[in-house]
Design an enzyme around this catalytic site. Structure first.
Site, PDB file in Angstrom:
ATOM      1  N   HIS A 338      64.344  45.937 116.195  1.00 25.32           N
ATOM      2  CA  HIS A 338      64.200  44.587 116.751  1.00 25.32           C
ATOM      3  C   HIS A 338      63.247  43.731 115.937  1.00 25.32           C
ATOM      4  O   HIS A 338      62.473  44.224 115.110  1.00 25.32           O
ATOM      5  CB  HIS A 338      63.757  44.638 118.214  1.00 25.32           C
ATOM      6  N   GLU A 344      53.093  42.636 117.703  1.00 23.39           N
ATOM      7  CA  GLU A 344      52.859  43.916 118.365  1.00 23.39           C
ATOM      8  C   GLU A 344      51.863  44.752 117.569  1.00 23.39           C
ATOM      9  O   GLU A 344      52.166  45.197 116.465  1.00 23.39           O
ATOM     10  CB  GLU A 344      54.182  44.683 118.499  1.00 23.39           C
TER      11      GLU A 344
HETATM   12 FE   LIG Z   1      58.400  46.541 118.762  1.00 19.49          FE
END
Ligand SMILES: [Fe+2]
Length: 448
Positions: A338, A344
């Site tokens: 993704h 993140e």
């Molecule tokens: Fe991720």
């Protein structure tokens, strides 16, 4: 068991709740009844108000606490800057590559204050807008009669090794690996090691707002982190107006220091909604699919700091990946490949993580990874092959493991310390993880 069995036993007592208005007094009658600021406070104490939000913040987010103390915190000498070669300032390098770090060092011969280094972040504490991610490592307790506070934001601490014995104005907290704690902006505290065992871990600092529990939506009124499991200190004070104390302060990424002739830990009673707290990650009630597909990791959000501009978009989510059952049928069970407009940053407290099994040079406990805004990532080659071919029986994953993520709507920059000075960045992370993915496209004959 729905809680962690810790090697280091608890030694303090707590109140419980999340954003509850609580009150506590170390001496019966120290808290004024029915008012905050009587003409004379009980027992000759001084009343002092600590505002964690603007006075006029909406009621649901308003956080203020009244403390009743022996000497007001205003009684101190002038702050003087303290020089340091630590990484504390928001000076960033912005690069789109996927990044991963080997386990960070436990810094030799430093305490909590000197063992903090910012690895990445965004924004500016002066504008109260942004986040910062820190690695801490220390081998000694803070010196006697020193305290610290962070004017830049709330700090969520994730211990990876060693326990933190934290004395705060509001009372004491013992915080061990698999627990987290939040120390709000401005609250004075000091950190001692337990049995002089070294400490190492991660910290998430938010420059705007405070952490909230995520909304539960159709999940209902329980699950994920339950409010009853957050532990709040009870009032515990020292009476010391004869000693010389040093109060350190991080103020827009600069260290300052001021002396005073009384302990900052002299609060005999307090009441309000602005206080430190801790939480045992073993108490997290994990939700997942019982049919098919891989739900978004937002299901594992412990705490969120919301962006007021966009409901549902967090300046920082604290997300965990605890031991859990995977039962999804006809499903690629790890996270898929993704790209995310959110950034993140991941760390590992112990064990291994399902999408990156680790091993030498992999995603290891005390290491970290950063997949920045729109940087492609997903399972490495070995994890993909394994998950594509495994028998899909119910399986418990993450036993003895706890990975976590700081997820932010900001594009995250890397400090010089994170990029080079810490000397832990893995230069070949991207190539090693995804360079060997094979073309397995097999179209029907008419398309060959
Ligand atoms: Fe991720």
């Amino acid at each position: 068991m729905p809680y962690t069995t810790f090697e280091i036993p608890e030694k303090y007592t707590y109140q419980t709740g999340f954003l509850a208005n609580v009150e506590t007094e170390a001496i019966l009658g120290a808290l004024p009844i029915g008012q905050n600021s009587p003409q004379k406070c009980p027992y000759g104490l001084y009343a002092e108000k600590i505002s964690g939000t603007a006075f006029t913040a909406p009621r649901w987010e308003n956080q203020q606490t009244w403390v009743y103390r022996i000497i007001p915190s205003a009684s101190h000498a002038t702050f003087a800057p303290v020089s340091t070669d630590q990484s504390l300032e928001t000076r960033f390098n912005y690069i789109p590559d996927q990044l991963r770090w080997d386990p960070f060092d436990v810094n030799a011969d430093v305490d909590w204050i000197r063992g903090l280094n910012m690895v990445a972040g965004a924004g500016d504490p002066a504008l109260k807008n942004g986040v910062a991610y820190y690695i801490y490592g220390a081998t000694r307790s803070m010196a006697d009669k020193t305290a610290f506070y962070d004017a830049d934001g709330d700090m969520l601490i994730v211990p990876q090794q060693g326990a933190l014995d934290i004395q705060t104005e509001m009372g004491r907290l013992l915080v061990r690996p698999n627990e987290i704690c939040v120390l709000p902006r401005g609250i004075r505290y000091r950190v001692d090691l337990v049995d002089e065992q070294p400490i190492r871990g991660y910290a998430l600092e938010i420059y705007n707002g405070h952490f909230q529990l995520p909304e539960l939506g159709p999940i209902g009124s329980n699950c994920l982190a339950n409010a009853r499991d957050f532990q709040i200190p009870v009032a515990a004070y020292s009476h010391d107006t004869k000693s010389d104390w040093l109060v350190y302060n991080k103020f827009r990424g600069q260290l300052f220091r001021a002396s005073q002739t009384h302990t900052p830990f002299d609060v005999v009673a307090w009441e309000g909604r602005y206080y430190p707290y801790k939480y045992d990650l073993g108490r997290f009630n994990t939700i997942g699919t019982i049919s098919y597909d891989h739900p978004d990791p937002s299901l594992n959000t412990v705490l969120t700091a919301t962006s007021n501009a966009h409901p549902g978009t967090a300046i920082a989510d604290f997300v965990i990946f605890p031991p859990r059952w995977l039962v999804a049928e006809d499903t690629f069970r790890p996270p898929s490949y993704h790209r995310n407009c959110m950034s993140e940053f991941m760390g590992l407290i112990h064990g291994s993580y399902i999408a990156k099994e680790g091993g030498k040079g992999g995603f290891q406990a005390a290491g970290a990874s950063l997949h920045n805004c729109m940087s492609s990532h997903g399972p490495d080659r070995a994890a993909f092959d394994k998950a594509s071919n495994e028998e899909l029986v119910p399986v418990k994953v993450g036993i003895g493991s706890m990975a976590f993520m700081f997820e932010s709507c900001y594009m995250v920059g890397i400090t010089d310390w994170g990029l080079t000075k810490c000397a832990k960045r893995q230069p070949d992370y991207s190539e090693e993880s995804w360079g060997g993915l094979q073309d397995q496209f097999c179209p029907p004959p008419e398309h060959r």
